[in-house]
Motif scaffolding. Structure first.
Motif, PDB file in Angstrom:
ATOM      1  N   MET A   1      34.730  26.516 -26.459  1.00 56.22           N
ATOM      2  CA  MET A   1      36.198  26.539 -26.593  1.00 56.22           C
ATOM      3  C   MET A   1      36.713  27.854 -26.043  1.00 56.22           C
ATOM      4  O   MET A   1      36.482  28.924 -26.616  1.00 56.22           O
ATOM      5  CB  MET A   1      36.600  26.387 -28.062  1.00 56.22           C
ATOM      6  N   GLU A   2      37.407  27.806 -24.921  1.00 51.73           N
ATOM      7  CA  GLU A   2      37.949  29.001 -24.283  1.00 51.73           C
ATOM      8  C   GLU A   2      39.390  29.239 -24.734  1.00 51.73           C
ATOM      9  O   GLU A   2      40.253  28.381 -24.565  1.00 51.73           O
ATOM     10  CB  GLU A   2      37.895  28.848 -22.758  1.00 51.73           C
ATOM     11  N   ALA A  51      51.480  20.934 -37.087  1.00 55.84           N
ATOM     12  CA  ALA A  51      51.860  20.936 -35.674  1.00 55.84           C
ATOM     13  C   ALA A  51      50.879  21.762 -34.843  1.00 55.84           C
ATOM     14  O   ALA A  51      50.571  21.417 -33.697  1.00 55.84           O
ATOM     15  CB  ALA A  51      53.272  21.480 -35.507  1.00 55.84           C
ATOM     16  N   PHE A  52      50.369  22.840 -35.429  1.00 59.58           N
ATOM     17  CA  PHE A  52      49.392  23.643 -34.707  1.00 59.58           C
ATOM     18  C   PHE A  52      48.122  22.830 -34.445  1.00 59.58           C
ATOM     19  O   PHE A  52      47.475  22.989 -33.400  1.00 59.58           O
ATOM     20  CB  PHE A  52      49.045  24.909 -35.492  1.00 59.58           C
ATOM     21  N   GLY A  53      47.781  21.963 -35.377  1.00 58.63           N
ATOM     22  CA  GLY A  53      46.640  21.080 -35.153  1.00 58.63           C
ATOM     23  C   GLY A  53      46.854  20.165 -33.965  1.00 58.63           C
ATOM     24  O   GLY A  53      45.911  19.875 -33.209  1.00 58.63           O
ATOM     25  N   LEU A  57      44.752  19.829 -30.583  1.00 60.10           N
ATOM     26  CA  LEU A  57      44.366  18.510 -30.055  1.00 60.10           C
ATOM     27  C   LEU A  57      44.712  18.392 -28.575  1.00 60.10           C
ATOM     28  O   LEU A  57      43.889  17.940 -27.757  1.00 60.10           O
ATOM     29  CB  LEU A  57      45.076  17.409 -30.847  1.00 60.10           C
ATOM     30  N   GLY A  58      45.922  18.798 -28.217  1.00 57.55           N
ATOM     31  CA  GLY A  58      46.348  18.691 -26.830  1.00 57.55           C
ATOM     32  C   GLY A  58      45.656  19.667 -25.904  1.00 57.55           C
ATOM     33  O   GLY A  58      45.448  19.389 -24.724  1.00 57.55           O
ATOM     34  N   ALA A  65      40.284  19.724 -32.972  1.00 51.21           N
ATOM     35  CA  ALA A  65      41.404  19.468 -33.885  1.00 51.21           C
ATOM     36  C   ALA A  65      40.881  19.061 -35.252  1.00 51.21           C
ATOM     37  O   ALA A  65      41.402  19.495 -36.293  1.00 51.21           O
ATOM     38  CB  ALA A  65      42.314  18.386 -33.311  1.00 51.21           C
ATOM     39  N   ALA A  66      39.831  18.221 -35.286  1.00 51.62           N
ATOM     40  CA  ALA A  66      39.238  17.809 -36.558  1.00 51.62           C
ATOM     41  C   ALA A  66      38.637  19.007 -37.288  1.00 51.62           C
ATOM     42  O   ALA A  66      38.750  19.121 -38.524  1.00 51.62           O
ATOM     43  CB  ALA A  66      38.166  16.741 -36.306  1.00 51.62           C
ATOM     44  N   GLN A  67      38.019  19.912 -36.544  1.00 51.89           N
ATOM     45  CA  GLN A  67      37.469  21.125 -37.158  1.00 51.89           C
ATOM     46  C   GLN A  67      38.588  21.972 -37.772  1.00 51.89           C
ATOM     47  O   GLN A  67      38.455  22.501 -38.885  1.00 51.89           O
ATOM     48  CB  GLN A  67      36.709  21.942 -36.117  1.00 51.89           C
TER      49      GLN A  67
END
Length: 403
Positions: A1-2, A51-53, A57-58, A65-67
């Motif tokens: 994840m960058e 919303a941050f999730g 996700l995007g 996102a699940a993490q």
């Protein structure tokens, strides 16, 4: 994840901005938030976190996102449990209701500082030594056992806080009364510590212990530092408003500690399984990886949500939970009546008295064994109700004479 430096900078500035806004427009204006105000702000902070999730996700996909959501929910549930300790500390120091916002905000800021430091220390340790997962797993197992022991045991947390108060007051020159929100005041011509400063020190100290529990827990769900940091931050940001929103429900969540013990134990097992999967310790399987089942993030999220739903439902709808609600309501209403100023309106006094009478009418529904178990000091409880009833009778008599 960058994660780019710009994203880190904007996220940090956003968090600092939210804290400054909260401090300048809420905590510095001493008042007791109502249900509507607390609900609106709690909804806002929750919406920002959710919303941050969607942003995660995007930007990085459903896996991350699940993490994030699993970490956020876990940290939020641990933070709610911390509110019980905050309640005990503030009750010990008799913090005025209108000053509790500033105390809670201080606790949140201290939590952010300690947890942020531990996040980066923990991430560095994980990157350098994979066996750190074993240590995190053991820490969480011990914490789960301690949480379960406190849930079924008789540890007197309030007494330990009273010991802390006696210790501090024995060493420093302190005042027994508050001077608004000031941390220092003049007493007998000398500079003295106010109870406001003492309660902040007490809460800051407990935040260190909270951080030692929460950081290993979230690292068991994700090792992405950005997700760990944001999940912790957003779980803490709305804690102050959540406190005033669910203040009346906190004592009803009587089985929350059991649920948290289960969640911490589950994450501990997940961490140890992950450590075995990446094993490099020579005395375990000759330093080779161990083939074990890995618990996925989706499984973790479902388990955590399921445990919390069951825990809250059983707490709210069990006979013991309903009994606690009635007893707590009678205490609160009696204290509110006794705190009324002499010039309080007739309508306000009548409303409180009627509400208290309605709650007291439900007391016969509570079995005697629950009453003796849930009422910590029966004599104090009876005296509290007697004084509230007597004050209302005196008020009615005075009103009749004046009429």
């Amino acid at each position: 994840m960058e994660v780019s430096g710009l994203t880190w900078t904007l996220t940090t500035l956003f968090v600092v901005g939210m804290l400054l806004f909260d401090f300048l427009f809420h905590a510095r204006r001493p008042h007791t938030p109502g249900i509507r105000e607390s609900a609106l702000w709690s909804a806002l902070y929750t919406s920002i976190a959710l919303a941050f999730g969607l942003f995660v996700l995007g930007s990085w996909g459903g896996h991350y996102a699940a993490q994030y959501y699993a970490g956020y929910i876990t940290e939020l549930s641990l933070s709610v449990d911390n509110l019980f300790v905050f309640l005990i500390i503030m009750a010990s120091f008799k913090v005025p209701r209108q000053s509790q916002q500033e105390v809670l905000l201080f606790g949140i800021v201290v939590s952010l500082i300690f947890r942020s430091a531990l996040i980066f220390v923990g991430a560095a340790a994980i990157n350098a030594f994979s066996w750190v997962f074993y240590i995190f797993g053991v820490i969480l197992l011990v914490t789960a056992g301690s949480t379960l022991k406190e849930a079924i045991g008789t540890d007197d947390e309030e007494e330990s806080e009273n010991f802390f108060i006696r210790l501090v007051r024995g060493v420093f020159h302190t005042s027994d009364t508050y001077d608004g929100n000031k941390l220092f005041t003049e007493l007998d011509g000398k500079r003295a510590l106010t109870p406001m400063l003492l309660v902040m020190v007490a809460i800051g100290g407990t935040d260190v212990l909270f951080a030692l529990d929460s950081i290993p827990a979230i690292f068991g769900l994700t090792q992405e530092v950005f997700l760990v940091f944001t999940a912790v931050v957003f779980s803490l940001m709305g804690l102050k408003q959540l406190f005033f929103l669910i203040d009346g429900l906190l004592d009803r969540l009587i089985y929350l500690s059991y649920g948290l013990a289960a969640i911490l134990g589950f994450i501990a097992v997940k961490l140890i399984l992950h450590a075995l999967h990446q094993n490099s310790l020579p005395f375990i399987n000759d330093g080779d990886h161990v083939t074990v089942i890995e618990i996925t993030t989706q499984m973790s999220l479902v388990f955590i949500l399921g445990v919390l739903v069951v825990t809250v439902a059983v707490s709210l709808f069990s006979p013991r939970g309903r009994a606690m609600a009635i007893i707590r309501a009678t205490e609160d209403l009696a204290e509110k009546y006794l705190a009324l100023p002499p010039e309080a309106a007739v309508a306000e006094r009548t409303k409180l008295n009627n509400q208290l009478a309605a709650k007291l009418s439900k007391m016969p529904q509570i079995p005697d064994h629950l009453k003796s178990e849930l009422i910590e000091n029966e004599q104090h409880y009876r005296d509290l109700l007697k004084r509230a009833h007597g004050q209302h009778q005196d008020f009615l008599a005075q009103t009749a004479r004046e009429g």
